[in-house]
Design an enzyme around this catalytic site. Structure first.
Site, PDB file in Angstrom:
ATOM      1  N   ASN A 152       0.743  -1.182   0.084  1.00 37.15           N
ATOM      2  CA  ASN A 152      -0.034   0.033   0.045  1.00 37.15           C
ATOM      3  C   ASN A 152       0.850   1.314   0.036  1.00 37.15           C
ATOM      4  OD1 ASN A 152       0.656  -0.431   2.657  1.00 37.15           O
ATOM      5  ND2 ASN A 152      -1.061   0.418   3.456  1.00 37.15           N
ATOM      6  N   GLY A 232       1.831 -11.125  10.327  1.00 35.39           N
ATOM      7  CA  GLY A 232       3.034 -10.589  11.369  1.00 35.39           C
ATOM      8  C   GLY A 232       3.345 -11.417  12.601  1.00 35.39           C
ATOM      9  N   GLU A 249       4.761  -3.814  11.982  1.00 36.57           N
ATOM     10  CA  GLU A 249       3.400  -2.650  11.890  1.00 36.57           C
ATOM     11  C   GLU A 249       2.383  -3.423  11.126  1.00 36.57           C
ATOM     12  OE1 GLU A 249       3.116  -0.010  13.155  1.00 36.57           O
ATOM     13  OE2 GLU A 249       5.277   0.545  14.031  1.00 36.57           O
ATOM     14  N   GLU A 461       8.961   3.015  14.426  1.00 39.58           N
ATOM     15  CA  GLU A 461       9.660   3.246  13.204  1.00 39.58           C
ATOM     16  C   GLU A 461       9.682   4.876  13.007  1.00 39.58           C
ATOM     17  OE1 GLU A 461       9.120   0.506   9.777  1.00 39.58           O
ATOM     18  OE2 GLU A 461       6.998   0.712  10.309  1.00 39.58           O
TER      19      GLU A 461
HETATM   20  C1  UN1 Z   1       0.219   7.643   6.521  1.00 38.26           C
HETATM   21  O1  UN1 Z   1      -0.778   7.335   7.021  1.00 38.26           O
HETATM   22  O2  UN1 Z   1       0.763   8.643   6.125  1.00 38.26           O
HETATM   23  O3  UN1 Z   1       0.790   0.844   5.881  1.00 38.26           O
HETATM   24  C2  UN1 Z   1       1.260   6.484   6.502  1.00 38.26           C
HETATM   25  C3  UN1 Z   1       0.351   1.842   6.327  1.00 38.26           C
HETATM   26  C4  UN1 Z   1       0.964   2.619   7.261  1.00 38.26           C
HETATM   27  C5  UN1 Z   1       1.596   3.891   6.925  1.00 38.26           C
HETATM   28  C6  UN1 Z   1       0.540   5.056   6.807  1.00 38.26           C
HETATM   29  N1  UN1 Z   1       2.198   1.927   7.774  1.00 38.26           N
HETATM   30  O4  UN1 Z   1      -0.579   2.249   6.094  1.00 38.26           O
END
Ligand code: UN1
Length: 480
Positions: A152, A232, A249, A461
Site C-alpha cells: 500500500n 505478522g 506494523e 519506526e
Molecule cells: C500514513 O498514514 O501517512 O501501511 C502512513 C500503512 C502505514 C503507513 C501510513 N504503515 O498504511
C-alpha cells in the site's frame, strides 16, 4: 503507458534473473501487465544474505559521510524522478497520480532525512559509581536486516525501513510486496545509481516463502515487517524463536470522534480524507466514525454528499479522486464487509454498488454505513478499503470509551473546538498516534510512527526514533 517491465532480483550488486513466475497488474486496467517477475526462494535469500553479511564490515565502519552521501543522492534522484516513479507507483498500486507522486516525494525526503541522521548517531558519557572510572554508551550497527514491505506504500515504506537501516551502518535484504514489486525495484536501482557498494542493499522478489526464509535465516539479525496481523504473528514467532530483533506494523481500526462542537466542514473534510483517500488502503485510515448525538444527523448527511460525489476511476486519469483497490481480493473484501454490515443492521447511506467503468479494474464505490453498533464486525475487523461506518454516541466520554474499545491502537482522531476535550483525548486515547482536527492518516517522517496493542510490536519506526531498532547499545567502562 503499457510497456511491461522485466524485473530481476538485486543480489551482491548484480541483477539476477530467474524463471518468470510472477506478474504485477495494473488494478485500474487489468489487461495491463506492469511487470514480469522472477520468483525467489531459499537459494536467492541465502545468496542475498551472504552478500549482505560480507558487505557489513566495510559499510558499518565507513565514515557516516559515505553513508550520508549515498542516501542524499538517492533522495535527490527519487525527487527528480517523482513524475515517472509516481506514475509507475499509481499504475501498479492504484492510488491516484497526485497520491503516487506525493508518496514518491515523501520517499525522497525520508532518504534525505536519514542522510542527516547518519551523522547524528550518538551515545552518552557518564561518571561511574566507582571513582576514576568512566562509562560510555555507543550505538552500533547490528548486521543484516530483513525488510518485508507492504503493497500500500510501495516506495515510502521501503524507504522508511531501508534508509535508517543503511544510515546507521547495517546491510539489507528486502522482500517487496508481490503486488507492487516494480516500484521497489525502481528504488533498488536508484540506490545502486547513488553509489551504494555491492551487497549493501539486496532485493529478492517472490512470494511468502522469501519472507519466511528471511525470518528463519540465522544471519539475519533483525526483521522489520509491515503487513497483515496474521502474517505478522508468524514473523514474530519465527524471529523470536531465534532471538532476532523484530518490529511489526500491522492493522488498525482507527476511530475518528466527531463532537457536537466540531466545525462541521472540518469534520467532513477530515473524515473524507482519512476514510477514503488512497482508496482507504492505509493502516492509518479512519474506519469508525464515532459521532455525538447533537451533530450526528447533520454530519452523516454532509459526509454522504461528499462521499457520493467522489469520482472513482483509473488512477492515472487526472479527474480521478479514488483509484481502484489494489487487487480483486482486496476489492471483494470491501464488498464482503459492506454486505456483512448490512446484514448486521447497518444502514447503507451511500455507495455499496460496483461502479461501471470503461476499463476493467478492481473498483469499489466509496461507501458509508450508518447506525452501526461498536460490536458489529464492520467495527471490529479491518476492511482496508473505501468503506467507513458511523456509530452514534451521547457524549465525549462514551465516544472515548468506544474509540478505545478495540484490539487495535494505531491512530485515533478527534474533531472538536473544545481545548478541554482535545487535550483529554490526547492523553487518554489508547493509540500510538493521536490527531486533533486532522485525518488519522497522513504522517510526518521525522517523528516516531507506530501503535499500541495489536497494531504494532517492537520499537517505533521513523524519525528520531528509528535508531532504536537499527542500532544496538554497547556500554564501555574504562579506568585510567
Ligand atoms: C500514513 O498514514 O501517512 O501501511 C502512513 C500503512 C502505514 C503507513 C501510513 N504503515 O498504511
Amino acid at each position: 503507458m503499457t510497456d511491461t517491465l522485466h524485473l530481476t532480483h538485486l543480489i551482491d550488486g548484480e541483477r539476477v534473473d530467474g524463471a518468470r513466475a510472477g506478474e504485477s497488474h495494473n488494478p485500474s486496467d487489468t489487461n495491463d501487465i506492469v511487470a514480469l517477475t522472477p520468483d525467489g526462494g531459499d537459494a536467492e535469500v541465502n545468496a542475498a544474505v551472504a552478500a549482505a553479511r560480507a558487505a557489513f564490515p566495510a559499510w558499518s565502519e565507513a565514515s557516516p559521510e559515505v553513508r550520508a552521501d549515498v542516501l542524499d543522492k538517492a533522495g535527490t534522484l527519487v525527487m527528480e524522478r517523482r513524475e515517472q516513479l509516481g506514475r509507475l507507483l499509481s499504475r501498479e498500486e492504484g492510488k491516484t497520480l497526485p497520491e503516487g507522486i506525493g508518496e514518491t516525494v515523501r520517499a525522497g525526503r525520508i532518504l534525505k532525512y536519514f542522510a542527516g541522521e547518519a551523522l547524528r548517531l550518538h551515545g552518552q558519557n557518564l561518571p561511574s559509581v566507582r571513582p576514576g572510572v568512566e562509562v560510555q554508551t555507543y550505538r552500533q550497527a547490528v548486521g543484516v536486516y530483513g525488510l518485508i514491505t507492504p503493497w500500500n506504500f510501495p516506495i515510502a515504506i521501503p524507504a522508511w525501513k531501508a534508509a535508517p537501516a543503511l544510515a546507521f551502518g547495517n546491510t539489507v535484504v528486502m522482500k517487496p510486496a508481490g503486488l507492487t514489486p516494480a516500484t521497489a525495484a525502481a528504488l533498488a536501482d536508484i540506490l545502486v545509481e547513488a553509489g551504494l557498494p555491492k551487497g549493501v542493499f539486496n532485493l529478492v522478489i517472490g512470494r511468502g516463502g522469501v519472507g519466511q526464509a528471511l525470518v528463519d535465516h540465522k544471519d539475519v539479525a533483525g526483521i522489520s515487517f509491515t503487513g497483515s496481523q496474521g502474517v505478522g504473528m508468524g514473523v514474530l514467532q519465527g524471529a523470536a524463536g531465534r532471538q532476532a530483533r523484530v518490529q511489526l506494523e500491522m492493522g488498525g481500526k482507527n476511530p475518528l470522534i466527531v463532537l457536537d462542537d466540531a466545525d462541521i466542514e472540518r469534520a467532513v473534510m477530515v473524515a473524507l480524507d482519512g476514510s477514503y483517500f488512497a482508496t482507504g488502503q492505509r493502516c492509518t485510515a479512519s474506519s469508525r466514525l464515532i459521532v455525538t448525538d447533537g451533530i450526528h444527523d447533520r454530519f452523516v448527511a454532509a459526509l454522504a454528499d461528499k462521499v457520493a460525489a467522489l469520482r472513482v476511476g483509473n488512477a492515472l486519469d487526472p479527474n480521478t479522486q479514488i483509484g481502484p483497490a489494489v487487487s480483486e481480493a482486496q476489492m471483494e473484501t470491501s464488498y464482503k464487509y459492506i454486505q456483512i454490515a448490512r446484514e448486521d443492521g447497518g444502514r447503507l447511506v451511500t455507495g455499496g454498488d460496483r461502479p461501471q467503468l470503461d476499463t476493467p479494474g478492481w473498483y469499489v464505490q466509496p461507501t458509508l454505513i450508518a447506525d452501526t453498533a461498536p460490536s458489529m464486525r464492520i467495527n471490529t475487523e479491518e476492511v482496508f478499503g473505501p468503506v467507513a461506518s458511523t456509530i452514534r454516541v451521547k457524549d465525549y466520554e462514551e465516544a472515548l470509551h468506544v474509540a478505545n474499545d478495540t484490539e487495535f491502537g494505531l491512530a485515533a482522531g478527534i474533531v472538536t473546538t473544545s481545548l478541554k476535550h482535545a487535550r483529554d483525548f490526547q492523553r487518554r486515547a489508547r493509540a500510538g498516534m493521536t490527531m486533533v482536527n486532522l485525518p488519522t492518516a497522513g504522517v510526518d517522517y521525522h517523528v516516531p510512527f507506530g501503535g499500541t496493542k495489536s497494531s504494532s510490536y517492537g520499537a517505533r519506526e521513523q524519525g528520531f526514533a528509528a535508531f532504536e531498532f537499527y542500532t544496538q547499545t554497547k556500554t564501555s567502562y574504562s579506568w585510567s
